[in-house]
Design a protein around this motif. Structure first.
Motif, short mmCIF file in Angstrom:
data_model
loop_
_atom_site.label_atom_id
_atom_site.label_comp_id
_atom_site.label_asym_id
_atom_site.label_seq_id
_atom_site.Cartn_x
_atom_site.Cartn_y
_atom_site.Cartn_z
N MET A 154 0.85 -1.18 0.00
CA MET A 154 0.00 0.00 0.00
C MET A 154 0.89 1.24 0.00
O MET A 154 1.88 1.30 0.74
N PRO A 155 0.57 2.23 -0.82
CA PRO A 155 1.42 3.41 -0.85
C PRO A 155 1.39 4.16 0.47
O PRO A 155 0.37 4.17 1.17
N ASP A 156 2.50 4.78 0.79
CA ASP A 156 2.59 5.53 2.03
C ASP A 156 1.49 6.59 2.09
O ASP A 156 1.29 7.35 1.15
N GLY A 157 0.80 6.63 3.21
CA GLY A 157 -0.22 7.64 3.41
C GLY A 157 -1.60 7.26 2.91
O GLY A 157 -2.54 8.04 3.05
N PHE A 158 -1.74 6.07 2.35
CA PHE A 158 -3.04 5.63 1.84
C PHE A 158 -3.32 4.23 2.34
O PHE A 158 -2.42 3.41 2.48
N ALA A 159 -4.58 3.95 2.58
CA ALA A 159 -4.96 2.71 3.25
C ALA A 159 -5.56 1.68 2.32
O ALA A 159 -6.22 0.74 2.77
N PHE A 160 -5.37 1.82 1.04
CA PHE A 160 -5.92 0.83 0.12
C PHE A 160 -5.13 0.83 -1.18
O PHE A 160 -4.32 1.71 -1.44
N GLY A 161 -5.40 -0.18 -1.99
CA GLY A 161 -4.71 -0.30 -3.25
C GLY A 161 -3.29 -0.81 -3.08
O GLY A 161 -2.83 -1.08 -1.95
N THR A 162 -2.59 -0.97 -4.18
CA THR A 162 -1.23 -1.48 -4.16
C THR A 162 -0.36 -0.64 -5.08
O THR A 162 -0.75 -0.32 -6.21
N GLU A 163 0.82 -0.32 -4.59
CA GLU A 163 1.79 0.48 -5.34
C GLU A 163 2.91 -0.44 -5.83
O GLU A 163 3.42 -1.28 -5.09
N TYR A 164 3.30 -0.25 -7.09
CA TYR A 164 4.41 -1.00 -7.67
C TYR A 164 5.46 -0.01 -8.15
O TYR A 164 5.14 1.01 -8.76
N THR A 165 6.71 -0.32 -7.87
CA THR A 165 7.80 0.56 -8.27
C THR A 165 8.37 0.12 -9.61
O THR A 165 8.09 -0.99 -10.10
N ALA A 166 9.21 0.98 -10.19
CA ALA A 166 9.87 0.64 -11.45
C ALA A 166 10.70 -0.63 -11.29
O ALA A 166 10.74 -1.47 -12.21
N GLU A 167 11.36 -0.78 -10.15
CA GLU A 167 12.18 -1.98 -9.92
C GLU A 167 11.33 -3.24 -9.94
O GLU A 167 11.73 -4.27 -10.51
N GLU A 168 10.17 -3.17 -9.33
CA GLU A 168 9.29 -4.34 -9.31
C GLU A 168 8.72 -4.63 -10.69
O GLU A 168 8.57 -5.79 -11.09
N ILE A 169 8.39 -3.58 -11.42
CA ILE A 169 7.89 -3.78 -12.78
C ILE A 169 8.98 -4.38 -13.67
O ILE A 169 8.74 -5.31 -14.44
N ASN A 170 10.21 -3.89 -13.53
CA ASN A 170 11.31 -4.43 -14.33
C ASN A 170 11.56 -5.90 -14.01
O ASN A 170 11.84 -6.70 -14.91
N ALA A 171 11.46 -6.26 -12.74
CA ALA A 171 11.65 -7.66 -12.38
C ALA A 171 10.55 -8.53 -13.00
O ALA A 171 10.81 -9.63 -13.50
N ALA A 172 9.33 -8.01 -12.99
CA ALA A 172 8.23 -8.77 -13.59
C ALA A 172 8.38 -8.88 -15.11
O ALA A 172 7.98 -9.89 -15.70
N LEU A 173 8.96 -7.87 -15.73
CA LEU A 173 9.15 -7.92 -17.18
C LEU A 173 10.10 -9.02 -17.62
O LEU A 173 10.10 -9.43 -18.78
N GLN A 174 10.91 -9.51 -16.71
CA GLN A 174 11.84 -10.59 -17.03
C GLN A 174 11.15 -11.96 -17.01
O GLN A 174 11.75 -12.96 -17.41
N MET A 175 9.91 -12.00 -16.57
CA MET A 175 9.19 -13.26 -16.43
C MET A 175 8.33 -13.53 -17.66
O MET A 175 8.03 -12.62 -18.43
N PRO A 176 7.90 -14.77 -17.86
CA PRO A 176 6.89 -15.07 -18.88
C PRO A 176 5.62 -14.26 -18.62
O PRO A 176 5.33 -13.88 -17.48
N ALA A 177 4.86 -14.02 -19.68
CA ALA A 177 3.72 -13.12 -19.58
C ALA A 177 2.75 -13.51 -18.48
O ALA A 177 2.27 -12.65 -17.72
N LEU A 178 2.41 -14.80 -18.34
CA LEU A 178 1.45 -15.20 -17.32
C LEU A 178 1.98 -14.95 -15.92
O LEU A 178 1.24 -14.55 -15.02
#
Length: 612
Positions: free
Chosen positions: A178-202
């Motif tokens: 959850m992003p700082d200061g907010f009590a819902f939803g999920t925040e993803y950083t560029a580092e996390e997105i880049n790590a996911a991009l290295q994986m198969p699409a599913l």
């Protein structure tokens, strides 16, 4: 005689000698001189086997479409085939058609000195989300240009660590917190997105389960800042870094109710973007490509005021689309001097409908409402508590008489129409009669819900296209963006209209304030779709990111490159207005249709004007 199954340009091409076709730009497209054959697009039904038997190459597509490769001598055979319904020849599409900002003077500052591309500027898109793994949102090395993605609809399991660690045993647990200061939803950083991009699409979407289901946000982000490999598709600011906020309620993957965000999600999203820009110490452009019709349209709502305040925090520009209500028949304005009649057509199958009447509190009207069957009731304006109910035919009307508010001087009279029985309110012509009792200004403004909130058949007769800007494009300090058609260089009639040198006497809109500020291309703009391709899109939603990208270029030139460290906020607006060019059919500027004119980035940038 023209073959009625063949489109006109194909008939013309077939009747033109080859040597003459070769001299034209379009007639010979689809013809192969080597094999003396045409490539044709057909709409068909049934089987095309009889064409295959004649050595015609058939490539069946979907929904009854196919591409045929046809020897020139057999084109008539194709036309005579009963299963063939219609035939067209291919047309040439130039790469420039996939450059959304090509008609807004971008090339003089992007393709030559000062070679602007949005580098060093944050561009926040608050919308329906983004297909975050698409190529158009990546850098040349394949890494993402999305600095942060906050999906307000993805619930983060509170039992998991909130320090971004992902337990190895739970492969389906996504990254993020959850992003700082907010009590819902999920925040993803560029580092996390880049790590996911290295994986198969599913696996990517197990780790980052954020999707854009409507495609609206992906299109907006692509127009603003997309770039494909080789530059075949280039958005307005193709090297700007993105902050993406998918607006919506937690746990609802489609967004908020019926896929639309609420004011609260918007406020949070703007706050989030401002905080991130402050932490990163980067200039920020916020793109808002949405709006609604509720309100006095004068800048007095809290959302409008909030955006005015937000535009003064940090080095920020906020661009908002003027909406698509210009021709939607949802507004009627008048100046009452005697008995006035306003007719409203209500189509079949309206489950409910609300009507807003905004007026000067000093004015006293007598108001009568007449149903399609002729039943009539007077709206009493001195009921204690300001709220009551009446019934006309099979429709119940909830009446609310508003009072001036601490932040708004206009008075609202609100009607909510709901069915008594049958599930729908009475269809037909409803009449609102207004009679002056004591008037000072006599001005009044009637609004219906935005077009996507009512049927196409419902709207005012003799509607008023002025003041059809949607909220929050009515905020004073945002850059309000309308749309024009770049093919004809003319105003797009759906684009929300505002005012110039206003004499409006209710609300906080100051005389002299102009809305919209300018217009950008908004008809058949190429944008990335959710499937990795590109589709033409139309609306002020898609004109707005072109201006957002233009603002990013100006901020790059001024702030990032050091030419003008104060080039943000109202100064960006002033520069864009000054550089705007005239449109066909518009004689006076600014005006309520196109503001100061059409966007021209090169002329808006100091010392780089062009005569292009």
């Amino acid at each position: 005689m023209m073959d009625q199954k063949l489109e006109n340009i194909l008939n013309l091409a077939l009747e033109t000698p080859e040597e003459e076709r070769e001299q034209t730009e379009s007639l010979n497209v689809g013809y192969s001189a080597e094999i003396r054959s045409w490539e044709l697009i057909v709409k068909y039904h049934g089987s095309l086997d009889r064409l295959r038997e004649q050595n015609i190459v058939v490539e069946e597509l979907i929904a009854g479409y196919a591409i045929l490769t046809v020897p020139e001598a057999l084109v008539d055979t194709v036309s005579d085939t009963p299963e063939i319904e219609y035939v067209e020849k291919p047309k040439r599409f130039y790469y420039g058609q996939t450059f959304p900002a090509g008609t807004s003077c971008f090339p003089p500052v992007t393709m030559r000195t000062p070679f602007l591309n949005g580098r060093g500027v944050l561009l926040a898109v608050l919308d329906s989300g983004i297909i975050w793994d698409q190529e158009v949102f990546r850098k040349a090395d394949g890494s993402t240009r999305i600095r942060y993605l906050w999906d307000q609809t993805v619930l983060r399991d509170r039992t998991l660590p909130q320090d971004r660690t992902v337990p190895e045993k739970t492969g389906n647990v996504g990254y993020g917190k959850m992003p700082d200061g907010f009590a819902f939803g999920t925040e993803y950083t560029a580092e996390e997105i880049n790590a996911a991009l290295q994986m198969p699409a599913l696996d990517r979407y197990r780790r980052i389960p954020s999707r854009d289901l409507s495609g609206h946000g992906t299109a907006v982000a692509g127009i603003a800042a997309g770039k494909s490999a080789g530059g075949l598709y280039t958005g307005a600011a193709p090297e700007a870094e993105l902050i993406v906020v998918k607006l919506g309620l937690p746990g609802n993957s489609g967004g908020a109710e019926e896929g639309f965000p609420r004011t609260t999600e918007i406020l949070r999203g703007v706050t989030y973007a401002l905080r991130k820009a402050g932490q990163l110490n980067m200039p920020l452009v916020i793109n808002l490509s949405f709006g609604n019709s509720y309100g006095s349209h004068d800048g007095s709502s809290l959302l409008e005021r909030f955006l005015d305040n937000a535009s003064e925090i940090g080095k920020t520009v906020i661009c908002v689309g003027s909406g698509n209500e210009g021709a939607a028949r949802g507004h009627f304005a008048g100046n009452i001097t005697r008995d006035s009649r306003v007719e409203l057509a209500v189509g079949n199958y309206e489950k409910s409908l609300n009507i807003q009447l905004w007026k000067n509190y000093s004015d006293v009207f007598q108001i009568r409402l007449q149903s399609p069957g002729g039943e009539e009731a007077e709206l009493t304006t001195n009921i204690q508590g300001g709220k009551y109910t009446l019934r006309l035919e099979q429709t119940r009307i909830l009446v609310y008489l508003g009072e001036p508010l601490p932040y708004a001087v206009a008075q609202e009279i609100y009607l909510e129409m709901i069915p008594v029985t049958g599930g729908y309110i009475d269809a037909g012509i409803w009449t609102i009669r207004l009679e002056p009792v004591m008037t000072v200004t006599g001005q009044y403004y009637l609004y219906l819900p935005a077009g996507n909130g009512r049927g196409d058949s419902t709207g005012f007769y003799r509607s008023t296209p002025q003041m059809t800007l949607t909220v929050p494009s009515t905020a004073a300090k945002v850059i309000t963006v309308g749309a024009y058609d770049p093919v004809y260089d003319t105003y797009a009639d759906f684009s929300g209209r505002g005012y110039a040198d206003s004499t409006r006497t209710i609300g906080v809109t100051a005389a002299g304030l102009t809305k919209p500020d300018l217009v950008a291309p908004g008809v058949n703009i190429q944008a990335p779709d959710v499937y990795g391709g590109f589709l033409p899109v139309t609306g002020t939603s898609f004109a707005t990111p072109i201006v957002s990208g233009a603002a990013a270029l100006l901020m790059e030139w001024g702030i990032v490159q050091g030419n003008d460290p104060f080039l943000y906020g109202e100064k960006i607006k002033a520069y864009l207005r000054k550089g705007a060019r005239p449109l066909r059919g518009e004689r006076e500027y600014p005006n309520d249709r196109v503001g100061y004119g059409r966007l021209c980035v090169a002329d808006s940038l100091p010392q780089t004007g062009t005569t292009e």
